[in-house]
Design an enzyme around this catalytic site. Sequence first.
Site, PDB file in Angstrom:
ATOM      1  N   ALA A   1      33.025  15.915  10.668  1.00  0.00           N
ATOM      2  CA  ALA A   1      31.884  14.832  11.038  1.00  0.00           C
ATOM      3  C   ALA A   1      31.706  15.272  12.551  1.00  0.00           C
ATOM      4  CB  ALA A   1      31.752  14.057   9.908  1.00  0.00           C
TER       5      ALA A   1
ATOM      6  N   GLY B   1      35.349  16.209   7.088  1.00  0.00           N
ATOM      7  CA  GLY B   1      33.922  16.629   6.476  1.00  0.00           C
ATOM      8  C   GLY B   1      33.439  17.883   6.191  1.00  0.00           C
TER       9      GLY B   1
ATOM     10  N   GLU C   1      35.672  18.598   3.017  1.00  0.00           N
ATOM     11  CA  GLU C   1      34.777  17.621   2.134  1.00  0.00           C
ATOM     12  C   GLU C   1      33.405  19.259   0.990  1.00  0.00           C
ATOM     13  OE1 GLU C   1      34.865  14.660   4.656  1.00  0.00           O
ATOM     14  OE2 GLU C   1      35.280  13.407   2.788  1.00  0.00           O
TER      15      GLU C   1
END
Length: 260
Positions: free
Chosen positions: A66, A111, A114
């Site tokens: 992220a 992220g 993920e």
Amino acid sequence: MIYKNITIEVKEGVAIVKVNRPKALNALNSETLEELKRVPEELENRKDVKVVVITGEGDKAFVAGADILEMKDMDPVQGMAFSSKGHEALSKIENMGKVVIAAVNGYALGGGFELALACDIIYASDKARFGFPEVTLGIHPGFGGTQRVSKLVGLAKAKELIFTGKMITAEEAFNLGLINKVVPHDELMEEVFALAETIKGCGQIAIKLAKECVGKSLSLSIEEGLKLEAANFGLCFGTKDQKEGMTAFVEKRKPVFKGE
Ligand code: CAA
């Protein structure tokens, strides 16, 4: 649709979706998450797309997490909203009615890891690196990592990955059962297209129904899961693909599936 941080190219039934912010190693900011959310909405009903491949622009990163610059000054409410935005985008990808392959061409951190885990199958370059560096930033995984990883590798391995923030090689990720295959860096897309070709040749409705069963198997009881399996198995028999697949077997020829 028009995207700023994503490119989509459709080639012979395969949509190649690239996260395209190479200057930030393809980090996911809010704008990119909004765009990622629109990708399944756009591709779900396109008849010319059978398989979706997600990868990162450039030679260095799949997605390096992220966006730290965007998160830096967030307050708790904004942090929670950002996490929810990530969940929404990744769940849409995870629940697409088509097979989604992650082609991990470099760093898949936080992220980014993920995002790969929300895909159905992960092929990685031997140069790829995986990890959850969040605790080194004073946060923890927020796009599903704390939930999805333990289901895949068990609590002990998940805790070690998340509590240390350490990066692991593609080979280590493979040995943990987190990814499907490690391939030489220059052969990654070739291998991914070969996989997509195999999947494209099969009954797409059957794959969609199977994806729902397998996807829900981790959260359903065995009784509930078997009920879903029986229902979806039954649905296959209402398709032209099932008639074609079994007729082709009897006639000793290759089936021609139309996704109907
Ligand atoms: N967010 C924002 N920018 C990022 C970024 C990220 N996650 N990762 C890399 N960048 C930027 C860098 O700031 C740098 O920008 P400038 O050129 O403007 O300085 C550019 O990308 C290139 O990065 P580096 O110079 O750092 O490249 P490197 O080869 O030296 O290192 C790296 C590569 C090890 C991946 C390193 O960039 C790094 O550690 N990145 C951060 C990884 C990380 O912590 N990810 C988790 C984020 S938190 C998260 O994802 C939360 C969640 O679960 C939702």
